[in-house]
Design an enzyme around this catalytic site. Structure first.
Site, PDB file in Angstrom:
ATOM      1  N   ARG A  93     -21.548  21.067 -52.254  1.00 40.47           N
ATOM      2  CA  ARG A  93     -20.937  19.969 -52.740  1.00 40.47           C
ATOM      3  C   ARG A  93     -19.764  19.539 -52.479  1.00 40.47           C
ATOM      4  O   ARG A  93     -19.255  18.202 -52.747  1.00 40.47           O
ATOM      5  CB  ARG A  93     -21.669  20.271 -54.429  1.00 40.47           C
ATOM      6  CG  ARG A  93     -22.513  20.019 -55.164  1.00 40.47           C
ATOM      7  CD  ARG A  93     -22.312  20.233 -56.546  1.00 40.47           C
ATOM      8  NE  ARG A  93     -22.164  19.134 -57.338  1.00 40.47           N
ATOM      9  CZ  ARG A  93     -20.804  18.282 -57.625  1.00 40.47           C
ATOM     10  NH1 ARG A  93     -20.266  18.857 -57.848  1.00 40.47           N
ATOM     11  NH2 ARG A  93     -21.509  17.132 -59.025  1.00 40.47           N
ATOM     12  N   ASP A 117     -26.877  22.150 -59.395  1.00 42.39           N
ATOM     13  CA  ASP A 117     -27.231  23.161 -58.258  1.00 42.39           C
ATOM     14  C   ASP A 117     -27.237  24.045 -59.033  1.00 42.39           C
ATOM     15  O   ASP A 117     -27.870  24.035 -60.700  1.00 42.39           O
ATOM     16  CB  ASP A 117     -25.911  22.923 -57.390  1.00 42.39           C
ATOM     17  CG  ASP A 117     -24.579  23.084 -58.558  1.00 42.39           C
ATOM     18  OD1 ASP A 117     -24.809  23.835 -59.594  1.00 42.39           O
ATOM     19  OD2 ASP A 117     -23.248  23.107 -58.013  1.00 42.39           O
TER      20      ASP A 117
HETATM   21  C1  UD1 Z   1     -13.995  23.183 -58.581  1.00 46.40           C
HETATM   22  C2  UD1 Z   1     -14.161  24.899 -57.088  1.00 46.40           C
HETATM   23  C3  UD1 Z   1     -15.197  25.898 -57.462  1.00 46.40           C
HETATM   24  C4  UD1 Z   1     -14.926  26.301 -59.864  1.00 46.40           C
HETATM   25  C5  UD1 Z   1     -14.454  24.800 -60.273  1.00 46.40           C
HETATM   26  C6  UD1 Z   1     -13.642  24.965 -61.482  1.00 46.40           C
HETATM   27  C7  UD1 Z   1     -14.528  24.171 -55.150  1.00 46.40           C
HETATM   28  C8  UD1 Z   1     -14.693  24.132 -53.462  1.00 46.40           C
HETATM   29  N1  UD1 Z   1     -15.192  24.463 -55.641  1.00 46.40           N
HETATM   30  O1  UD1 Z   1     -15.451  22.906 -58.100  1.00 46.40           O
HETATM   31  O2  UD1 Z   1     -15.745  26.455 -57.059  1.00 46.40           O
HETATM   32  O3  UD1 Z   1     -15.719  26.778 -60.399  1.00 46.40           O
HETATM   33  O4  UD1 Z   1     -13.661  24.351 -59.318  1.00 46.40           O
HETATM   34  O5  UD1 Z   1     -12.696  25.701 -61.322  1.00 46.40           O
HETATM   35  O6  UD1 Z   1     -12.940  23.810 -54.961  1.00 46.40           O
HETATM   36  N2  UD1 Z   1     -17.132  17.361 -64.201  1.00 46.40           N
HETATM   37  C9  UD1 Z   1     -17.102  16.238 -64.854  1.00 46.40           C
HETATM   38  N3  UD1 Z   1     -16.733  14.863 -64.278  1.00 46.40           N
HETATM   39  C10 UD1 Z   1     -16.461  14.838 -62.775  1.00 46.40           C
HETATM   40  C11 UD1 Z   1     -16.088  15.914 -62.098  1.00 46.40           C
HETATM   41  C12 UD1 Z   1     -16.231  17.229 -62.855  1.00 46.40           C
HETATM   42  O7  UD1 Z   1     -18.007  15.624 -66.173  1.00 46.40           O
HETATM   43  O8  UD1 Z   1     -16.257  13.229 -62.224  1.00 46.40           O
HETATM   44  C13 UD1 Z   1     -16.754  18.256 -64.715  1.00 46.40           C
HETATM   45  C14 UD1 Z   1     -17.851  20.014 -64.785  1.00 46.40           C
HETATM   46  O9  UD1 Z   1     -19.173  19.366 -64.751  1.00 46.40           O
HETATM   47  C15 UD1 Z   1     -17.583  20.593 -64.691  1.00 46.40           C
HETATM   48  C16 UD1 Z   1     -15.731  20.227 -65.219  1.00 46.40           C
HETATM   49  O10 UD1 Z   1     -15.902  19.211 -65.022  1.00 46.40           O
HETATM   50  O11 UD1 Z   1     -17.780  20.953 -66.029  1.00 46.40           O
HETATM   51  C17 UD1 Z   1     -14.954  21.162 -64.115  1.00 46.40           C
HETATM   52  O12 UD1 Z   1     -15.736  21.290 -63.162  1.00 46.40           O
HETATM   53  P1  UD1 Z   1     -14.383  20.768 -60.964  1.00 46.40           P
HETATM   54  O13 UD1 Z   1     -12.638  20.987 -61.523  1.00 46.40           O
HETATM   55  O14 UD1 Z   1     -14.732  19.279 -61.155  1.00 46.40           O
HETATM   56  O15 UD1 Z   1     -14.644  21.329 -60.104  1.00 46.40           O
HETATM   57  P2  UD1 Z   1     -15.789  21.570 -58.571  1.00 46.40           P
HETATM   58  O16 UD1 Z   1     -14.133  20.606 -58.519  1.00 46.40           O
HETATM   59  O17 UD1 Z   1     -16.842  21.113 -58.919  1.00 46.40           O
END
Ligand code: UD1
Length: 423
Positions: A93, A117
């Site tokens: 992802r 996922d």
């Molecule tokens: C990254 C990490 C992952 C970690 C996570 C949180 C990487 C490759 N992965 O994932 O290991 O568990 O940070 O520390 O660095 N969200 C939305 N909209 C968006 C983006 C996010 O609603 O556009 C929500 C997600 O569904 C989730 C939360 O925000 O509930 C946090 O997600 P995010 O911090 O973006 O995680 P990742 O960057 O995907």
């Protein structure tokens, strides 16, 4: 399908070296899309997610080589593709992080929409809305996000939640935008500060990375740079959990205690002794763990990636604990596997109630993602009898030579093929 076999073998002892952070390395590699030339990254972990990012960048015309096990050289030529195919985005992802640099440098991107996922649904609305505020336009066609931007413009973007991925994508887009961008409510993870340090070395002008407000003054051009990836705090936490569960005394070389404050405090509350050492972290576990409540939060809170480790430790701790997940709904899939190993855990929505039992019981279990898989392996260290973790390829996405490294501390952990050889 690969399997890891764990046989309990008493307390752990010795010194282990922590590798470079997966979640930093992947984004640093994606930053190579921003400028022509040759980049040299050091302390890059030899894990399959890094191979996937290399494959993705190769599709876009970046030549990726590994002159040594933990070094990666990226050569970005004048022509650069702009498509991230479904097959790779589905596998990893984090591939979505190419969106920002492609828009900033190439002016267009075609990136497969990531699906759900094992963490449940993970939207990318904040990535898209931030980029839109900078002038990008999006269309979703046939499962692909088609994005264009003639020239990104600086903007003041307030994130609804401090998303790691959205902060990184916006940072990677804003460095070449015209004007100044402010990212408010930015994620503060050390991996973001590492990415900003690398971008600044490339000639970007970023201040405030690692805090909630990041200011990026766009520049005309960037140039390649060399960089050493920060140590992986989640991998270090995994070794701390291993010693917590098996007992013993270990030193984790290269670990950065300043990136792991809350974790170290919690593990101290649970009865472990952890202290910074001259080379990293020293940890001792010589009595039964005590239960504490745990709630995941964005950095500097307890990382959601630590949670499967906590649930595993709490499942053999003395007392009852409530674990609350505040980031990803449905990130409790490994719990049913721990229950098969004799743990007493009830989940309800975002909460899990973990009643510590004296000992787990080895069983065949299945890894559903990287961290859940690692947690099941370390659970096997605290179980009676043999544990076999299936679908261990998930673990290889984020851990380099996991069985070998645990074995170097005295654990009996093998790949299934090696175990049947009498290992
Ligand atoms: C990254 C990490 C992952 C970690 C996570 C949180 C990487 C490759 N992965 O994932 O290991 O568990 O940070 O520390 O660095 N969200 C939305 N909209 C968006 C983006 C996010 O609603 O556009 C929500 C997600 O569904 C989730 C939360 O925000 O509930 C946090 O997600 P995010 O911090 O973006 O995680 P990742 O960057 O995907």
């Amino acid at each position: 399908m690969s399997q890891i076999v764990i046989r309990p073998n008493g307390p752990l002892e010795g010194t282990i070296q922590v590798g470079g952070a997966k979640n930093a390395a992947l984004k640093l590699m994606a930053a190579s899309l921003l400028a022509e030339g040759e980049y040299h990254l050091r302390n890059v972990p030899a894990i399959t997610d890094v191979d996937t990012m290399a494959e993705l960048l190769t599709c876009m015309g970046v030549a990726v080589t590994r002159p040594a096990p933990h070094e990666v050289i990226l050569r970005r030529g004048a022509d650069c593709g702009y498509e991230a195919p479904y097959e790779l985005v589905e596998r990893m992802r984090a591939s979505i992080v190419v969106l920002g640099p492609l828009l900033g440098r190439v002016g267009r991107a075609r990136v497969a929409m990531p699906g759900g996922d094992d963490f449940g649904s993970r939207p990318i609305d904040m990535h898209l809305s931030g980029l839109e505020q900078m002038g990008a336009t999006f269309e979703v066609r046939h499962g692909y996000i088609e994005a264009t931007a003639d020239q990104l413009l600086g903007a003041r973007i307030v994130l609804e939640f401090p998303s790691v991925g959205a902060t990184e994508n916006l940072l990677l887009a804003a460095v070449l935008a015209k004007g100044t961008t402010f990212i408010e409510n930015a994620a503060r993870e050390p991996e973001i500060a590492d990415l900003a340090a690398f971008l600044n070395r490339m000639g970007a002008m970023i201040v405030g990375a690692g805090t909630s407000t990041i200011e990026i003054e766009g520049v005309e051009d960037l140039e390649p740079a060399d960089h050493t990836v920060i140590p992986d705090r989640i991998e270090a936490a995994t070794y701390l959990a291993a010693v917590a569960l098996a007992g013993g005394e270990i030193t984790i070389e290269g670990a950065r205690p300043d990136h792991m404050d809350m974790l170290i405090r919690k593990l101290g509350d649970m009865g472990m002794r952890i202290a910074p050492s001259s080379s990293g972290l020293w940890a001792l576990a010589n009595r039964r763990l005590m239960s504490v409540d745990v709630s995941t939060l964005p950095y500097p809170g307890i990382a959601t990636d630590y949670k499967p480790l906590f649930v595993t430790m709490l499942s053999v701790a003395d007392g009852i604990a409530i674990v609350t997940e505040n980031l990803f709904a449905g990130r409790f899939r490994y719990v049913s596997e721990l229950i098969r190993m004799g743990a007493d855990i009830r989940t309800e929505g975002r909460h899990a109630v973990v009643r510590g039992v004296e000992r787990l019981s080895g069983a065949p279990v299945r890894a559903s993602d990287i961290r859940a898989g690692a947690a099941l392996v370390v659970a096997g260290l605290a179980a009676e009898g043999e544990t076999v973790v299936a679908d261990a390829e998930h673990i290889d996405r984020g851990y380099e030579e996991f069985p070998e490294r645990l074995r170097s501390l005295g654990a009996q952990v093998f790949r299934a093929d090696d175990a049947s050889d009498g290992g």
